[in-house]
Design a protein around this motif. Sequence first.
Motif, PDB file in Angstrom:
ATOM      1  N   SER A 144       0.804  -1.331  -0.035  1.00 41.09           N
ATOM      2  CA  SER A 144      -0.023  -0.190   0.224  1.00 41.09           C
ATOM      3  C   SER A 144       0.872   1.224  -0.026  1.00 41.09           C
ATOM      4  O   SER A 144       2.010   1.252   0.494  1.00 41.09           O
ATOM      5  CB  SER A 144      -0.837   0.114   1.062  1.00 41.09           C
ATOM      6  N   LEU A 145       0.442   2.148  -0.587  1.00 44.65           N
ATOM      7  CA  LEU A 145       1.177   3.448  -0.703  1.00 44.65           C
ATOM      8  C   LEU A 145       0.570   4.752  -0.511  1.00 44.65           C
ATOM      9  O   LEU A 145       1.039   5.836  -0.385  1.00 44.65           O
ATOM     10  CB  LEU A 145       1.581   3.613  -2.603  1.00 44.65           C
ATOM     11  N   ILE A 146      -0.548   4.490   0.337  1.00 45.42           N
ATOM     12  CA  ILE A 146      -1.069   5.814   0.750  1.00 45.42           C
ATOM     13  C   ILE A 146      -1.305   5.536   2.254  1.00 45.42           C
ATOM     14  O   ILE A 146      -1.586   4.646   2.737  1.00 45.42           O
ATOM     15  CB  ILE A 146      -2.553   5.753   0.276  1.00 45.42           C
ATOM     16  N   ARG A 147      -0.813   6.634   3.041  1.00 41.66           N
ATOM     17  CA  ARG A 147      -0.556   6.378   4.413  1.00 41.66           C
ATOM     18  C   ARG A 147      -1.869   6.507   5.332  1.00 41.66           C
ATOM     19  O   ARG A 147      -1.929   5.783   6.383  1.00 41.66           O
ATOM     20  CB  ARG A 147       0.392   7.491   4.786  1.00 41.66           C
ATOM     21  N   ALA A 148      -2.778   7.318   4.718  1.00 38.49           N
ATOM     22  CA  ALA A 148      -4.078   7.621   5.719  1.00 38.49           C
ATOM     23  C   ALA A 148      -5.195   7.855   4.756  1.00 38.49           C
ATOM     24  O   ALA A 148      -4.980   8.598   3.786  1.00 38.49           O
ATOM     25  CB  ALA A 148      -3.913   8.606   6.622  1.00 38.49           C
ATOM     26  N   TRP A 149      -6.226   7.088   5.150  1.00 41.98           N
ATOM     27  CA  TRP A 149      -7.649   7.338   4.063  1.00 41.98           C
ATOM     28  C   TRP A 149      -8.763   7.810   4.950  1.00 41.98           C
ATOM     29  O   TRP A 149      -8.753   7.774   6.577  1.00 41.98           O
ATOM     30  CB  TRP A 149      -8.060   5.951   3.648  1.00 41.98           C
ATOM     31  N   TYR A 150      -9.431   8.692   4.644  1.00 43.15           N
ATOM     32  CA  TYR A 150     -10.513   9.582   5.251  1.00 43.15           C
ATOM     33  C   TYR A 150     -11.843   9.349   4.360  1.00 43.15           C
ATOM     34  O   TYR A 150     -11.591   9.470   3.200  1.00 43.15           O
ATOM     35  CB  TYR A 150     -10.304  11.013   5.501  1.00 43.15           C
ATOM     36  N   ILE A 151     -13.017   9.319   5.031  1.00 41.63           N
ATOM     37  CA  ILE A 151     -14.270   9.450   4.395  1.00 41.63           C
ATOM     38  C   ILE A 151     -14.975  10.526   5.009  1.00 41.63           C
ATOM     39  O   ILE A 151     -14.813  10.790   6.103  1.00 41.63           O
ATOM     40  CB  ILE A 151     -14.974   7.963   4.860  1.00 41.63           C
ATOM     41  N   CYS A 152     -15.677  11.431   4.358  1.00 38.64           N
ATOM     42  CA  CYS A 152     -16.621  12.304   4.700  1.00 38.64           C
ATOM     43  C   CYS A 152     -17.956  11.868   5.354  1.00 38.64           C
ATOM     44  O   CYS A 152     -18.717  11.268   4.473  1.00 38.64           O
ATOM     45  CB  CYS A 152     -17.029  13.416   3.503  1.00 38.64           C
ATOM     46  N   GLU A 153     -18.200  11.995   6.591  1.00 37.38           N
ATOM     47  CA  GLU A 153     -19.611  11.736   7.238  1.00 37.38           C
ATOM     48  C   GLU A 153     -20.141  12.938   7.894  1.00 37.38           C
ATOM     49  O   GLU A 153     -19.278  13.389   8.925  1.00 37.38           O
ATOM     50  CB  GLU A 153     -18.988  10.526   8.367  1.00 37.38           C
ATOM     51  N   ILE A 187      -0.546  -2.655   3.840  1.00 33.62           N
ATOM     52  CA  ILE A 187       0.208  -3.845   3.004  1.00 33.62           C
ATOM     53  C   ILE A 187       1.539  -3.478   2.969  1.00 33.62           C
ATOM     54  O   ILE A 187       1.961  -2.511   2.406  1.00 33.62           O
ATOM     55  CB  ILE A 187      -0.516  -4.116   1.573  1.00 33.62           C
ATOM     56  N   ALA A 188       2.438  -4.152   3.800  1.00 33.93           N
ATOM     57  CA  ALA A 188       3.652  -3.827   3.944  1.00 33.93           C
ATOM     58  C   ALA A 188       4.545  -4.512   2.810  1.00 33.93           C
ATOM     59  O   ALA A 188       4.850  -5.554   2.403  1.00 33.93           O
ATOM     60  CB  ALA A 188       4.440  -4.350   5.182  1.00 33.93           C
ATOM     61  N   GLY A 189       5.456  -3.614   2.034  1.00 30.58           N
ATOM     62  CA  GLY A 189       6.216  -4.213   1.051  1.00 30.58           C
ATOM     63  C   GLY A 189       7.294  -5.109   1.628  1.00 30.58           C
ATOM     64  O   GLY A 189       7.710  -4.869   2.948  1.00 30.58           O
ATOM     65  N   VAL A 190       8.215  -5.676   0.757  1.00 34.45           N
ATOM     66  CA  VAL A 190       9.194  -6.591   1.176  1.00 34.45           C
ATOM     67  C   VAL A 190      10.595  -6.253   0.906  1.00 34.45           C
ATOM     68  O   VAL A 190      11.479  -6.588   1.054  1.00 34.45           O
ATOM     69  CB  VAL A 190       9.169  -8.153   0.437  1.00 34.45           C
ATOM     70  N   GLY A 191      10.541  -4.751   0.674  1.00 37.65           N
ATOM     71  CA  GLY A 191      11.826  -4.081   0.766  1.00 37.65           C
ATOM     72  C   GLY A 191      12.237  -3.985  -0.610  1.00 37.65           C
ATOM     73  O   GLY A 191      13.321  -4.758  -1.126  1.00 37.65           O
ATOM     74  N   PHE A 192      11.642  -3.740  -1.593  1.00 39.01           N
ATOM     75  CA  PHE A 192      11.963  -3.618  -3.031  1.00 39.01           C
ATOM     76  C   PHE A 192      13.410  -2.724  -3.319  1.00 39.01           C
ATOM     77  O   PHE A 192      13.124  -1.579  -3.269  1.00 39.01           O
ATOM     78  CB  PHE A 192      10.784  -3.324  -4.036  1.00 39.01           C
ATOM     79  N   PRO A 193      14.330  -3.369  -3.663  1.00 44.08           N
ATOM     80  CA  PRO A 193      15.630  -2.457  -3.985  1.00 44.08           C
ATOM     81  C   PRO A 193      15.860  -1.852  -5.253  1.00 44.08           C
ATOM     82  O   PRO A 193      14.908  -2.108  -6.104  1.00 44.08           O
ATOM     83  CB  PRO A 193      16.597  -3.823  -3.984  1.00 44.08           C
ATOM     84  N   GLU A 194      16.599  -0.828  -5.499  1.00 43.41           N
ATOM     85  CA  GLU A 194      16.792  -0.125  -6.627  1.00 43.41           C
ATOM     86  C   GLU A 194      17.589  -1.329  -7.418  1.00 43.41           C
ATOM     87  O   GLU A 194      18.511  -1.977  -6.712  1.00 43.41           O
ATOM     88  CB  GLU A 194      17.542   1.139  -6.390  1.00 43.41           C
ATOM     89  N   GLU A 195      17.537  -1.152  -8.719  1.00 42.59           N
ATOM     90  CA  GLU A 195      18.125  -1.885  -9.629  1.00 42.59           C
ATOM     91  C   GLU A 195      19.125  -1.429 -10.643  1.00 42.59           C
ATOM     92  O   GLU A 195      18.245  -0.679 -11.284  1.00 42.59           O
ATOM     93  CB  GLU A 195      17.421  -3.129 -10.122  1.00 42.59           C
ATOM     94  N   LEU A 221      -2.708   4.335  -6.838  1.00 46.32           N
ATOM     95  CA  LEU A 221      -2.965   3.441  -5.653  1.00 46.32           C
ATOM     96  C   LEU A 221      -1.829   2.663  -5.078  1.00 46.32           C
ATOM     97  O   LEU A 221      -0.875   2.904  -5.169  1.00 46.32           O
ATOM     98  CB  LEU A 221      -4.502   2.799  -6.480  1.00 46.32           C
ATOM     99  N   PRO A 222      -2.226   1.356  -4.952  1.00 45.37           N
ATOM    100  CA  PRO A 222      -1.154   0.608  -4.536  1.00 45.37           C
ATOM    101  C   PRO A 222      -0.393   0.022  -5.532  1.00 45.37           C
ATOM    102  O   PRO A 222      -0.440  -0.080  -6.792  1.00 45.37           O
ATOM    103  CB  PRO A 222      -1.879  -0.660  -3.608  1.00 45.37           C
ATOM    104  N   ARG A 223       0.901  -0.471  -5.129  1.00 40.27           N
ATOM    105  CA  ARG A 223       2.055  -1.134  -5.931  1.00 40.27           C
ATOM    106  C   ARG A 223       1.615  -2.510  -6.114  1.00 40.27           C
ATOM    107  O   ARG A 223       0.742  -3.361  -5.407  1.00 40.27           O
ATOM    108  CB  ARG A 223       3.277  -1.147  -5.244  1.00 40.27           C
ATOM    109  N   CYS A 224       1.662  -3.181  -7.283  1.00 38.98           N
ATOM    110  CA  CYS A 224       1.356  -4.565  -7.843  1.00 38.98           C
ATOM    111  C   CYS A 224       2.677  -4.916  -8.242  1.00 38.98           C
ATOM    112  O   CYS A 224       3.615  -4.511  -8.924  1.00 38.98           O
ATOM    113  CB  CYS A 224       0.022  -4.603  -8.393  1.00 38.98           C
ATOM    114  N   ASN A 225       2.524  -6.414  -8.350  1.00 38.31           N
ATOM    115  CA  ASN A 225       3.582  -7.250  -9.279  1.00 38.31           C
ATOM    116  C   ASN A 225       3.318  -7.396 -10.735  1.00 38.31           C
ATOM    117  O   ASN A 225       2.459  -6.553 -11.118  1.00 38.31           O
ATOM    118  CB  ASN A 225       3.671  -8.577  -8.743  1.00 38.31           C
ATOM    119  N   ALA A 226       4.277  -7.843 -11.296  1.00 39.14           N
ATOM    120  CA  ALA A 226       4.329  -7.558 -13.004  1.00 39.14           C
ATOM    121  C   ALA A 226       3.575  -8.739 -13.753  1.00 39.14           C
ATOM    122  O   ALA A 226       3.588  -9.941 -13.075  1.00 39.14           O
ATOM    123  CB  ALA A 226       5.551  -7.617 -13.507  1.00 39.14           C
ATOM    124  N   VAL A 227       3.079  -8.731 -14.936  1.00 35.42           N
ATOM    125  CA  VAL A 227       2.460  -9.658 -15.795  1.00 35.42           C
ATOM    126  C   VAL A 227       2.938  -9.483 -17.220  1.00 35.42           C
ATOM    127  O   VAL A 227       3.272  -8.368 -17.215  1.00 35.42           O
ATOM    128  CB  VAL A 227       1.029  -9.748 -15.838  1.00 35.42           C
TER     129      VAL A 227
END
Length: 288
Positions: free
Chosen positions: A115-124, A136-144, A224-230
């Motif tokens: 996940s790449l968004i730190r905080a979400w709010y909704i208007c109520e 969703i914590a990343g597994v430490g994607f390194p620079e290549e 939005l969030p990071r995802c893997n490749a296809v």
Amino acid sequence: MDHVDLRYASVISQYTQRELTNETGTINAVSALTNAFTKAFKLGSVPSKAFRFGMALADLNHALLWQPAQNVLLTRRNILGQAPSPSWSWAGWRAPVEHRVPWSTVLGHPIVVESLIRAWYICEHGALAQLDVRPIAGVGFPEEGSRRRYVPPSERTDPEQAPHASEGALVFRTTAATFKAQRINGVQVNEDARYEVFAILPAAGRIYLPRSTRSPLDLRLITLPRCNAVAGLYDTQVYGDTYSGGCFLNVMAVQESEQRKLERMGIGIIFEQARIEANPAEEQVCLG
């Protein structure tokens, strides 16, 4: 997606395919099931805090990635005497939806890995309430090599910057940039299809849009969030071979409505390096 995410996606797909004469029928049916989900998966003691507008709030990183079924065109759902559900929720639209789209000729689907968004709010009721979204914590994607990794905004969402948010609006801080979307030549599409996959240019990814969309088209894409490749989703002659880890980002195309509200237009995926090269601007999004 984990077990609860898969069950949720399956339920939404099944129930939105049903043709019910009562507009509220689908939402009411899903509400009963989301209440059961809240209990079964211990998502909290109050179902309305775990689900809003039929969306699983704890798993918002996954839930936001719904797509319309290929053969039915989305139209806004209007229930007499009720305010419309926001565009970011499937409940705001009348049509079957699903959470998986064949982005390329290779069988497979990108999986959310960070996940790449730190905080979400909704208007109520005119005020912003922070949502309890599971990170969703990343597994430490390194620079290549010479490649950099996408860095999300470091600033947190400021509720004071959304004084005119509409009821049900989703407020969060992310990045935005404009890309071109173009129909992919030579791809066979079912004659009954109302949607198809468009290319995000330059050589960057894919997005699912109405078949009637003019091509090419400028699209404002928020991250939005990071995802893997296809395989087959970007031009390897431009960016080289895919590197390890999550090298794609989920993006949402947004546009202003006639009421000047920011609304969902479609969901896509973009190669991380192309996103970085576009120099996306940090901004606070108020998505109605």
